[in-house]
Design an enzyme around this catalytic site. Structure first.
Site, PDB file in Angstrom:
ATOM      1  N   SER A 192       0.854  -1.194   0.000  1.00  0.00           N
ATOM      2  CA  SER A 192       0.000   0.000   0.000  1.00  0.00           C
ATOM      3  C   SER A 192       0.885   1.238   0.000  1.00  0.00           C
ATOM      4  CB  SER A 192      -0.895   0.013   1.240  1.00  0.00           C
ATOM      5  OG  SER A 192      -1.553   1.256   1.386  1.00  0.00           O
ATOM      6  N   TYR A 204      -1.853  -0.024  10.141  1.00  0.00           N
ATOM      7  CA  TYR A 204      -1.899  -0.431   8.741  1.00  0.00           C
ATOM      8  C   TYR A 204      -0.615  -0.009   8.022  1.00  0.00           C
ATOM      9  CZ  TYR A 204      -3.908  -1.222   4.086  1.00  0.00           C
ATOM     10  OH  TYR A 204      -4.170  -1.679   2.820  1.00  0.00           O
TER      11      TYR A 204
END
Length: 257
Positions: free
Chosen positions: A147, A160
């Site tokens: 990501s 995250y």
């Protein structure tokens, strides 16, 4: 031109988190290149539906599904036993992931540890478990779904971002360590992609406008655009590419003020 460089005929790919969104798009992409698939997801009903859809689109192709939770050690071993029962593996796509977005001090220990198990440790352990199967072939590949959160700050929460940054570094280290074993290891790093998971935050008009304002291409990405990058990294055409993290972000990471 050697067209076999752009084909995956006779190769088998294991894809985690394969029942929807990016995972399902990756499945379609690899099927289009000729691969057979082993699909893993937690939701048995969603996985069965996805498998049936793919079987209708690609009749005669080997498409198998296993309902399992990659965050658990027992399930990880079950997945690899199942893979071996199906004859081996050339491609591994570590796509399964999740998120809980909170201020840093509001995470419970179970929440942040669970995110590490799902987003990072699952990819690490599945890669290690798959290593003996992947080394049976002259050229194999692992693709990890990272990501942009692992490359710069975004509002997805610290945990995250930590898991994805570690996943990117794992990609680089394994690429160097396993090159002599004939295994290429790469990653892709999406920005906002139109999936069920992103539909919530993107439904806020103000937030959506902020996202678009920070994206030079002025739109949200599609799962198929991530899948295309994954497909390339699996193909023989990318045989000299390893240790890379390709951003699929509409220019987000390159945007200044």
């Amino acid at each position: 031109m050697d067209t076999n460089r752009w084909r995956l005929d006779g190769q088998t790919a294991l894809i985690t988190g394969a029942s929807a969104g990016i995972g399902l798009a990756i499945a379609r992409e690899l099927l289009g290149f000729g691969a057979d698939l082993l699909l893993v997801a937690r939701d048995a009903d969603a996985l069965a539906q996805a498998r049936d859809e793919l079987a209708d689109e690609f009749p005669g192709r080997g498409i198998h599904g296993l309902s399992a939770d990659v965050s658990g050690d027992e399930d990880r071993h079950e997945i690899l036993d199942w893979v071996e029962d199906h004859g081996g593996l050339q491609l591994l796509v570590n796509n399964a992931g999740g998120n809980v977005t909170r201020p840093t001090n509001d995470y419970s220990e179970d929440e942040w540890r669970g995110l590490f198990e799902t987003n990072l440790f699952s990819a690490f352990e599945l890669s290690r478990l798959a290593h003996p199967l992947l080394t049976r072939h002259a050229s194999s590949a692992i693709v990890n779904i990272g990501s942009v959160s692992g490359l710069t700050h975004v509002r997805s929460g610290v945990v995250y971002g930590m898991t994805k940054a570690a996943l990117h570094q794992m990609t680089r280290n394994l690429a160097c360590e396993w090159a002599e074993d004939g295994i290429r290891v790469n990653a892709v790093a999406p920005w906002y992609i139109r999936t069920r998971r992103t539909s919530g935050p993107l439904s806020d008009p103000d937030y959506y406008d902020e996202v678009i304002a920070r994206t030079p291409m002025r739109r949200i990405g599609e799962p198929e655009e991530v899948a295309a990058a994954v497909g390339f990294l699996c193909l023989p055409a990318s045989s000299y590419v390893t240790g890379e993290c390709i951003a699929v972000d509409g220019g987000f990471l390159r945007y200044g003020f």
